[in-house]
Design an enzyme around this catalytic site. Structure first.
Site, PDB file in Angstrom:
ATOM      1  N   ASP A  58       0.834  -1.201   0.000  1.00  0.00           N
ATOM      2  CA  ASP A  58       0.000   0.000   0.000  1.00  0.00           C
ATOM      3  C   ASP A  58       0.876   1.263   0.000  1.00  0.00           C
ATOM      4  O   ASP A  58       1.947   1.271  -0.599  1.00  0.00           O
ATOM      5  CB  ASP A  58      -0.915  -0.049   1.238  1.00  0.00           C
ATOM      6  CG  ASP A  58      -2.243   0.624   1.020  1.00  0.00           C
ATOM      7  OD1 ASP A  58      -2.266   1.852   0.906  1.00  0.00           O
ATOM      8  OD2 ASP A  58      -3.271  -0.079   0.974  1.00  0.00           O
ATOM      9  N   HIS A 109      -3.746   6.090   3.643  1.00  0.00           N
ATOM     10  CA  HIS A 109      -4.507   4.916   3.213  1.00  0.00           C
ATOM     11  C   HIS A 109      -3.956   3.629   3.821  1.00  0.00           C
ATOM     12  O   HIS A 109      -4.695   2.807   4.370  1.00  0.00           O
ATOM     13  CB  HIS A 109      -4.477   4.853   1.686  1.00  0.00           C
ATOM     14  CG  HIS A 109      -5.307   3.785   1.068  1.00  0.00           C
ATOM     15  ND1 HIS A 109      -4.835   2.516   0.809  1.00  0.00           N
ATOM     16  CD2 HIS A 109      -6.590   3.798   0.638  1.00  0.00           C
ATOM     17  CE1 HIS A 109      -5.780   1.799   0.239  1.00  0.00           C
ATOM     18  NE2 HIS A 109      -6.868   2.555   0.123  1.00  0.00           N
ATOM     19  N   SER A 155     -11.281  -0.700  -0.715  1.00  0.00           N
ATOM     20  CA  SER A 155     -10.031  -0.674   0.057  1.00  0.00           C
ATOM     21  C   SER A 155     -10.271  -0.960   1.524  1.00  0.00           C
ATOM     22  O   SER A 155      -9.434  -1.557   2.198  1.00  0.00           O
ATOM     23  CB  SER A 155      -9.360   0.702  -0.053  1.00  0.00           C
ATOM     24  OG  SER A 155      -8.587   0.832  -1.203  1.00  0.00           O
TER      25      SER A 155
END
Length: 400
Positions: A161, A192, A346
């Site tokens: 990520d 994120h 996600s």
């Protein structure tokens, strides 16, 4: 992951076979990277022959630069050598060099390198989350997360990520940096990856609260990266997991892009290497069959559900989806401390990676077979899941 609606014409776009290697078609909606390619070698090529091929490429590239006055290109950049056999490389080459490579009998196919991105679509700070309670309960609307006290202890989650804030209080020292294929900053400048990691192994937000988390950075501060860089992260995670015990490892990829055979093949190599891999279906409300690596059948592809047990309006769907997980307005960790709320496939995917780690802690068998175990434990509750799509929502088997 969404498609970026910019089609780039290219002389090499149409699929063709020139004395051996297929140059794969570049589909509409793919944001390709100028003069950058991924080359995948034939199955079973030996290390010796692979080394010989790379030496040939480097020699010919240098000759083109020096003797022919070719436009300056960077040449070979990344080399891939998965322990399960997938070999290849990526680099910056002009069209003539690519045509020379395509004539080699030891090359399986060539693909344009392309942009990938994260799958979060919105955020809202400091509101309560519902996803954990839903994973631990047979009924919606609960406020308690029921789970076994083993809580994923002994498992390791590779988060491929934007990086992870390993100092965040959520991880209690269980998070470490693994590898960085983006820059020289071992930090999550996007947020994120930290959010995803918190859903997997955070003490408050995590499905597997005692699991170890390893940050593998493949996306930049804007949440963007390339297929070639992501594949480097996938290779590293596979090798590290095999060294430490693949049967105790899970991997999470809350990212993706338009269809890429190279990305799918790399995902399959992770699964073949014995690591359970959860991948986001994507956020375009379309069939995930045209997304990668979500469309790879040997991995676990995750769609996003709402608190009302319906398909999230942004979530991709289709036969490639293995299971639904909470993905709308999910609270988890943010860099620097505290929490934030994000939505997207996600956010659904780390619930499944976390559940895989949780089941490993319970002594369940690891590896790609965990996806079947998770599907068997799932409950049939999703309303309007989408055409040809499962209606199964994940459950850890502990709640009422």
């Amino acid at each position: 992951m969404g498609f970026i609606t910019k089609a780039i014409p290219l002389a090499l776009a149409a699929a063709s076979v020139i004395n051996g290697a297929e140059i794969l078609e570049t589909r509409a909606g793919v944001q390709t990277l100028a003069d950058k390619y991924i080359v995948v070698m034939n199955d079973g090529i030996s290390d010796k022959d692979f080394d010989s091929h790379r030496s040939w490429v480097n020699r010919n590239h240098r000759r083109r630069l020096i003797r022919r006055g070719a436009k300056a290109m960077g040449g070979m950049k990344h080399t891939y050598n998965f322990p399960t056999g997938l070999k290849g490389y990526s680099g910056h080459f002009d069209e003539q060099m690519i045509n020379e490579i395509s004539k080699r009998a030891d090359v399986k196919y060539i693909e344009r390198d392309a942009r990938v991105q994260i799958n979060a679509i919105e955020q809202q700070d400091n509101v309560p989350s519902w996803g954990l309670a839903r994973v631990g309960s047979k009924e919606p609307g609960g406020t308690t997360y029921y789970y076994d006290s083993t809580a994923g202890e002994g498992s390791t989650a590779y988060v491929i990520d934007t990086g992870t804030d390993i100092q965040h209080e959520e991880f209690e020292g269980r998070a470490t940096w693994g590898a960085n294929f983006v820059d020289d900053m071992d930090m999550d400048c996007n947020g994120h990856g930290t959010h995803v990691s918190g859903t997997i192994g955070g003490k408050t937000f995590g499905v597997a609260k005692k699991s170890n988390v390893v940050a593998v950075k493949v996306l930049d501060c804007s949440g963007s990266g390339s297929n070639s860089g992501v594949i480097m992260g996938m290779e590293w995670a596979t090798k590290d997991a095999q060294q430490k015990g693949a049967d105790k490892a899970v991997a999470n990829m809350s990212l993706g892009g338009a269809f890429s055979q190279a990305s799918n093949d790399a995902a399959a190599a992770i699964a073949k290497g014995g690591v359970f891999l959860a991948v986001a279906a994507g956020n375009d409300n379309v069939d995930a069959a045209d997304s990668s690596p979500a469309s790879e059948p040997s991995i676990c592809t995750i769609a996003a559900s709402t608190e009302q047990d319906s398909k999230a309006d942004f979530s991709n769907f289709g036969q490639v989806v293995d299971v639904y997980a909470p993905g709308d307005s999910i609270t988890s960790a943010k860099p620097g401390g505290g929490s934030q709320v994000l939505s997207g496939t996600s956010m659904a995917t780390p619930h499944v990676a976390g559940l895989g780690a949780y089941l490993i802690g319970l002594g369940k068998g690891g590896g790609p077979g965990l996806c079947d175990t998770i599907k068997q434990m799932a409950i049939d509750v999703i309303q309007n899941p989408g055409a040809s799509t499962t209606s199964k929502l994940i459950n850890n088997g502990s709640g009422m």
